[in-house]
Enzyme design. Structure first.
Site, PDB file in Angstrom:
ATOM      1  N   LYS A   8      46.547  28.182  37.467  1.00  0.00           N
ATOM      2  CA  LYS A   8      46.907  28.769  38.764  1.00  0.00           C
ATOM      3  C   LYS A   8      46.881  27.709  39.854  1.00  0.00           C
ATOM      4  CE  LYS A   8      42.517  28.988  40.807  1.00  0.00           C
ATOM      5  NZ  LYS A   8      42.097  28.016  41.837  1.00  0.00           N
ATOM      6  N   ALA A  94      39.338  21.014  38.159  1.00  0.00           N
ATOM      7  CA  ALA A  94      40.534  20.567  38.866  1.00  0.00           C
ATOM      8  C   ALA A  94      41.015  21.586  39.898  1.00  0.00           C
ATOM      9  CB  ALA A  94      41.654  20.291  37.855  1.00  0.00           C
ATOM     10  N   LEU A  96      42.346  24.378  38.954  1.00  0.00           N
ATOM     11  CA  LEU A  96      43.506  25.022  38.328  1.00  0.00           C
ATOM     12  C   LEU A  96      43.116  26.265  37.531  1.00  0.00           C
ATOM     13  CD1 LEU A  96      45.217  21.710  37.151  1.00  0.00           C
ATOM     14  CD2 LEU A  96      46.082  23.240  38.931  1.00  0.00           C
ATOM     15  N   GLY A  98      41.224  26.671  34.807  1.00  0.00           N
ATOM     16  CA  GLY A  98      41.277  26.576  33.345  1.00  0.00           C
ATOM     17  C   GLY A  98      40.274  27.463  32.608  1.00  0.00           C
ATOM     18  N   GLY A  99      39.002  27.338  32.949  1.00  0.00           N
ATOM     19  CA  GLY A  99      37.962  28.117  32.265  1.00  0.00           C
ATOM     20  C   GLY A  99      38.138  29.610  32.498  1.00  0.00           C
ATOM     21  N   SER A 100      38.452  29.991  33.730  1.00  0.00           N
ATOM     22  CA  SER A 100      38.644  31.410  34.069  1.00  0.00           C
ATOM     23  C   SER A 100      39.847  31.969  33.321  1.00  0.00           C
ATOM     24  CB  SER A 100      38.883  31.575  35.569  1.00  0.00           C
ATOM     25  OG  SER A 100      37.815  31.043  36.305  1.00  0.00           O
ATOM     26  N   ASP A 133      37.377  34.249  39.719  1.00  0.00           N
ATOM     27  CA  ASP A 133      38.828  34.062  39.541  1.00  0.00           C
ATOM     28  C   ASP A 133      39.357  34.736  38.284  1.00  0.00           C
ATOM     29  OD1 ASP A 133      38.621  32.458  41.737  1.00  0.00           O
ATOM     30  OD2 ASP A 133      39.033  30.568  40.708  1.00  0.00           O
TER      31      ASP A 133
HETATM   32  O1  C5P Z   1      32.345  33.256  40.454  1.00  0.00           O
HETATM   33  P1  C5P Z   1      32.262  31.856  39.940  1.00  0.00           P
HETATM   34  O2  C5P Z   1      31.110  31.672  38.983  1.00  0.00           O
HETATM   35  O3  C5P Z   1      33.537  31.350  39.353  1.00  0.00           O
HETATM   36  O4  C5P Z   1      31.958  30.943  41.193  1.00  0.00           O
HETATM   37  C1  C5P Z   1      31.568  29.611  41.061  1.00  0.00           C
HETATM   38  C2  C5P Z   1      30.882  29.156  42.340  1.00  0.00           C
HETATM   39  O5  C5P Z   1      31.828  29.068  43.395  1.00  0.00           O
HETATM   40  C3  C5P Z   1      29.806  30.081  42.836  1.00  0.00           C
HETATM   41  O6  C5P Z   1      28.577  29.798  42.236  1.00  0.00           O
HETATM   42  C4  C5P Z   1      29.797  29.771  44.331  1.00  0.00           C
HETATM   43  O7  C5P Z   1      29.090  28.583  44.582  1.00  0.00           O
HETATM   44  C5  C5P Z   1      31.264  29.492  44.621  1.00  0.00           C
HETATM   45  N1  C5P Z   1      31.989  30.676  45.107  1.00  0.00           N
HETATM   46  C6  C5P Z   1      31.704  31.173  46.358  1.00  0.00           C
HETATM   47  N2  C5P Z   1      32.390  32.259  46.824  1.00  0.00           N
HETATM   48  C7  C5P Z   1      33.367  32.830  46.082  1.00  0.00           C
HETATM   49  C8  C5P Z   1      33.674  32.338  44.804  1.00  0.00           C
HETATM   50  C9  C5P Z   1      32.966  31.247  44.346  1.00  0.00           C
HETATM   51  O8  C5P Z   1      30.822  30.660  47.064  1.00  0.00           O
HETATM   52  N3  C5P Z   1      34.032  33.875  46.570  1.00  0.00           N
END
Ligand code: C5P
Length: 288
Positions: A8, A94, A96, A98-100, A133
């Site tokens: 993405k 990156a 992008l 990938g993991g999500s 994501d």
């Molecule tokens: O949800 P996810 O584990 O992918 O998010 C990774 C990190 O990105 C979170 O631990 C946080 O530090 C940050 N994040 C955030 N606010 C969001 C999404 C992600 O602060 N809406």
């Protein structure tokens, strides 16, 4: 069974504040690309076996795709096992997704492979528990994303253009990028309203207005620490991109080109002049 886990781009990333749960309240536009990881899945007698073409990635519970498979087995009471192999093409760290994307792809793949006929809303809700994501990748296409990133509204077709994605040789941690934003002295002003303006521009097919509206609130703090990302962005502009921007928390940057010829010559110039990973992408238009 085989499926593609598409990458993405963030067309916008607007931070609206810090939430009580520690996440940031966001307003963004995500765009799915054709480029992606290839995932192969087949039924086995029991358990989850994951392998990956990139030996640096873990293949156990630390991998989001593994956790997605475990969650699907648990929620839908699947007794059989699954063997998954991920052929990585999307660079990690990156911006992008990938993991999500791998995690969402595993969920969609298992939904089909085990004939679960799951409600897409339920899959999205489960995906949200895996990462902010992940719900986007259950749907794909071009979506406005609010909340943590999980409240989605489809926008429709993206204006025709060519996309060039470049990943400089640095990796950015997402939690670090948000912390760097929080520590900025004067955050949040620049991007205010960019997502609303960009959605309008996409809906009316106004490419110049879209380029003018594009903004990423994480770009300034990340480029401050990693100036090579800024240099790559400038290079894309110099090579004729109508707009260049960092995606997500970086480190990849992308250029949108109204001219496919300009994009092709920019690709050739970059390939001969730098050692970054480069992709000439198509926008995924299968969904809306
Ligand atoms: O949800 P996810 O584990 O992918 O998010 C990774 C990190 O990105 C979170 O631990 C946080 O530090 C940050 N994040 C955030 N606010 C969001 C999404 C992600 O602060 N809406």
């Amino acid at each position: 069974m085989e499926k593609y886990a598409h990458a993405k781009l963030n067309i916008t990333l607007e931070i609206r504040g810090l939430r009580p749960d520690g996440y940031h309240e966001l307003d963004m536009i995500f765009l799915e690309l054709k480029e992606g990881d290839r995932i192969i899945g087949e039924k086995t007698k029991e358990g989850i076996t994951l392998s990956c073409s990139d030996p640096s990635l873990p293949c156990d519970e630390r991998n989001l795709a593994y956790r997605a498979a475990a969650l699907m087995r648990e929620r839908f009471g699947i007794k059989e096992g699954i063997r998954l192999h991920i052929e990585k093409r999307i660079p990690s760290q990156a911006g992008l997704g990938g993991g999500s994307s791998d995690a969402a792809c595993v969920m969609n793949l298992m939904n089909e492979l085990f004939c679960l006929d799951a409600d897409p809303k339920e899959l999205e809700e489960m995906a949200g528990a895996l990462g902010s994501d992940v719900p986007f990748f259950i749907r794909g296409g071009c979506q406005r994303a609010k909340g943590r990133g999980e409240i989605l509204t489809a926008i429709g077709a993206f204006p025709p253009c060519t996309v060039l994605v470049v990943k400089p040789d640095v990796s950015v941690s997402t939690p670090w990028a948000y912390r760097a934003y929080d520590q900025m002295e004067d955050p949040a002003e620049a991007g205010s309203g960019c997502t609303e303006a960009a959605e309008k521009a996409i809906r009316s097919g106004d490419f110049p207005a879209l380029c003018a509206a594009m903004h990423n609130d994480l770009e300034a703090p990340v480029i401050k620490e990693y100036p090579e990302i800024g240099r790559m962005k400038e290079e894309l502009f110099r090579l004729g991109a109508d707009r260049a921007m960092m995606t997500g928390s970086g480190s990849a940057v992308f250029g949108l080109f109204s001219s496919a010829e300009k994009a092709a010559s920019a690709l050739a110039a970059l390939e001969s002049s730098c050692n970054a990973q480069i992709f000439l992408n198509e926008i995924c238009s299968d969904h809306s």
